[in-house]
Design a protein around this motif. Structure first.
Motif, PDB file in Angstrom:
ATOM      1  N   ASN A  99       0.763  -1.634  -0.025  1.00 40.89           N
ATOM      2  CA  ASN A  99       0.138  -0.138   0.375  1.00 40.89           C
ATOM      3  C   ASN A  99       1.063   1.308  -0.413  1.00 40.89           C
ATOM      4  O   ASN A  99       1.263   1.736   1.258  1.00 40.89           O
ATOM      5  N   MET A 110      -0.014  -5.533   2.465  1.00 36.56           N
ATOM      6  CA  MET A 110      -0.944  -6.336   3.393  1.00 36.56           C
ATOM      7  C   MET A 110      -0.095  -7.806   3.909  1.00 36.56           C
ATOM      8  O   MET A 110       0.758  -7.952   3.394  1.00 36.56           O
ATOM      9  N   HIS A 111      -0.601  -8.533   4.510  1.00 41.51           N
ATOM     10  CA  HIS A 111      -0.462 -10.208   4.787  1.00 41.51           C
ATOM     11  C   HIS A 111      -0.918 -11.008   3.674  1.00 41.51           C
ATOM     12  O   HIS A 111      -0.203 -11.768   3.837  1.00 41.51           O
ATOM     13  N   TRP A 141      -3.093 -12.180  -0.290  1.00 39.19           N
ATOM     14  CA  TRP A 141      -3.328 -11.719  -1.528  1.00 39.19           C
ATOM     15  C   TRP A 141      -4.266 -13.007  -2.055  1.00 39.19           C
ATOM     16  O   TRP A 141      -3.570 -13.381  -1.697  1.00 39.19           O
ATOM     17  N   HIS A 154      -9.624  -6.718  -1.438  1.00 41.42           N
ATOM     18  CA  HIS A 154      -8.842  -7.655  -0.260  1.00 41.42           C
ATOM     19  C   HIS A 154      -8.843  -6.863   1.041  1.00 41.42           C
ATOM     20  O   HIS A 154      -8.237  -6.126   1.179  1.00 41.42           O
ATOM     21  N   GLU A 175      -7.432  -5.836   3.805  1.00 41.75           N
ATOM     22  CA  GLU A 175      -5.625  -5.410   4.545  1.00 41.75           C
ATOM     23  C   GLU A 175      -5.455  -5.300   5.900  1.00 41.75           C
ATOM     24  O   GLU A 175      -6.046  -4.626   6.783  1.00 41.75           O
ATOM     25  N   PHE A 176      -5.023  -6.511   6.625  1.00 47.21           N
ATOM     26  CA  PHE A 176      -4.716  -6.575   7.583  1.00 47.21           C
ATOM     27  C   PHE A 176      -2.956  -6.567   7.385  1.00 47.21           C
ATOM     28  O   PHE A 176      -2.113  -7.380   6.697  1.00 47.21           O
ATOM     29  N   HIS A 177      -2.330  -5.187   8.378  1.00 45.77           N
ATOM     30  CA  HIS A 177      -0.783  -4.890   8.246  1.00 45.77           C
ATOM     31  C   HIS A 177      -0.169  -5.679   9.096  1.00 45.77           C
ATOM     32  O   HIS A 177       0.033  -4.847  10.248  1.00 45.77           O
ATOM     33  N   ASN A 211       4.741  -7.808   7.638  1.00 48.23           N
ATOM     34  CA  ASN A 211       5.535  -7.051   7.097  1.00 48.23           C
ATOM     35  C   ASN A 211       7.577  -7.247   7.648  1.00 48.23           C
ATOM     36  O   ASN A 211       7.771  -6.282   7.222  1.00 48.23           O
TER      37      ASN A 211
END
Length: 453
Positions: free
Chosen positions: A265, A272-273, A275, A282, A284-286, A291
């Motif tokens: 992003n 994001m974790h 896809w 999707h 988006e869980f960061h 990361n």
């Protein structure tokens, strides 16, 4: 519920609320001893040490971790029925198994730990760190051909992850540590067949999308896990360095750029974790540690990729954008959250340690500005140090985590000192901060930690 119970309940929640708020309240400066014009010199109520750490103190923390791991991860083969140790490997039979200490010697977490031990040995000058890694890598190399000759390939065979990898988790991180140790001439030549076997799986056998991006068919078909950037890509880059074969460099560059095209992003500077090819939108869980795997992948690849190699500039720009995005979300404690942009998730140690290593490495390599990123790196290390117990265990580490598509999954993952992901990341962080402190000086300037000219 009776009236008295309702009153008690209200008082209870009021007391809890006040307690929580008092926890985060700042200590008032002593008015009796300070005048208004000198209040800026009052001592702040920092939750973690606010100072430039000393190299000897970092070394001591790393030493506690090494001592603990050395004691709880022995290199032994035992009879699985009698539990007796088998010293002579020629006597290994179908009843033999590798003794399991607190952690597995062949897991991806331990691949990270081996590489981090090598880094700590270089940074501290203490050969015990290097010895930890080389002793266990050589043990695996000595044992593997014997196991291969005496066992049929099966899910329960000893060293199954080494001899018959089934996933990137089995391969990449351990392969990286073996290549690094081999390049430095620290391990036996018998390690090379293990490296080749790992690379053969990563390069030719792992499942891919139509465009060649590393993928899995879980939890849904054609899913990309951010974790797999690290589980596969650094090993490819390291193999390029080891062999000089450019096809490995090309594959590593391609994978990073294709992962980022789908998962980075640009507005947030975060990945994001997960896809999933079939998803139109999707979630988006960061997630913090994923990361971490992403930025660690970029650091590993940039470290070995030739300076003007095609695609390197794009990876360096991505690394810088990611570092900037992460820096914006560091908390005042020095830690980062489990979900990076969700301040009501818990503070997590392994992600914090990986970021500390990767940002310190960037400063040391000249990829990041020391004045901008140095102070936050020291703050992060000071936070990490509070999570290493006197025994050498690393606290506050999220356990192994799959992929979720709603927030509760990430919010409530447990933490545990036996979550293996914390150990290599802490060793890496401490080692690179030692290198940073050898290269740069930091001091208080008007009460703030800053690069000292």
């Amino acid at each position: 519920m009776c009236f008295t119970s309702k009153i008690f309940q209200k008082l209870f929640f009021l007391a809890a609320f006040c307690s929580i708020n008092l926890t985060f309240a700042q200590v008032q400066a002593p008015a009796s001893t300070l005048h208004s014009e000198t209040l800026h010199t009052a001592k702040p109520d920092y939750p973690t040490s606010y100072s430039s750490p000393k190299i000897e103190d970092i070394t001591q923390v790393l030493g506690r971790v090494r001592s603990y791991l050395d004691a709880v991860t022995p290199t032994k083969v035992i009879n699985k029925f009698t539990k007796e140790e088998i010293i002579d490997f020629t006597k290994i039979d179908s009843n033999a198994t590798v003794y399991r200490g607190d952690f597995s010697l062949t897991s991806y977490e331990w691949g990270v730990t081996y590489a981090a031990m090598l880094a700590a040995g270089k940074a501290t000058g203490d050969p015990l760190f290097t010895q930890y890694a080389t002793q266990r890598i050589n043990f695996l190399a000595d044992l593997a051909p014997i196991i291969k000759s005496k066992f049929k390939i099966s899910p329960t065979m000893p060293l199954r992850q080494v001899l018959s990898p089934h996933a990137l988790d089995d391969c990449g991180a351990v392969c990286v540590s073996m290549i690094k140790a081999s390049r430095d001439g620290l391990v036996k030549s018998s390690v090379r067949p293990l490296i080749d076997n790992y690379i053969n799986y990563i390069y030719t056998k792992e499942y891919r999308l139509a465009d060649g991006t590393l993928a899995r068919n879980r939890p849904l078909p054609n899913t990309i896990w951010l974790d797999d950037m690290f589980m596969g890509v650094p090993a490819l880059a390291q193999m390029g360095k080891l062999t000089g074969d450019k096809k490995y460099y090309d594959e590593a560059v391609k994978q990073i750029l294709q992962f980022s095209k789908r998962m980075f992003n640009k507005n947030l500077g975060l990945f994001m974790h997960g896809w999933v090819e079939s998803m139109e939108t999707h979630p988006e869980f960061h997630w913090g540690r994923a990361n971490g795997w992403a930025i660690l992948t970029m650091v590993e690849v940039l470290d070995v990729l030739p300076k003007n190699y095609k695609g390197r500039a794009e990876i360096l720009a991505l690394y810088k954008a990611h570092a900037k995005g992460l820096a914006a979300l560091q908390t005042g404690t020095g830690f980062w959250h489990q979900l990076l942009d969700k301040n009501d998730t818990y503070l997590e140690t392994s992600a914090t340690a990986i970021y500390t290593y990767c940002i310190a490495k960037g400063i040391n390599q000249g990829w990041l500005d020391a004045a901008t990123y140095g102070p936050m790196t020291l703050l992060a290390w000071n936070a990490i140090a509070t999570k290493v117990s006197e025994k050498g265990q690393v606290e506050g580490v999220c356990v192994g985590t799959g992929m979720g598509f709603e927030p509760a999954f990430y919010y409530y993952r447990p933490v545990n000192v036996y979550a293996a992901h914390g150990y290599g990341s802490v060793l890496f962080a401490g080692a690179e901060v030692i290198n940073l402190l050898k290269n740069k000086k930091f001091a208080l300037n008007d009460s703030a930690i800053m690069l000292s000219k």
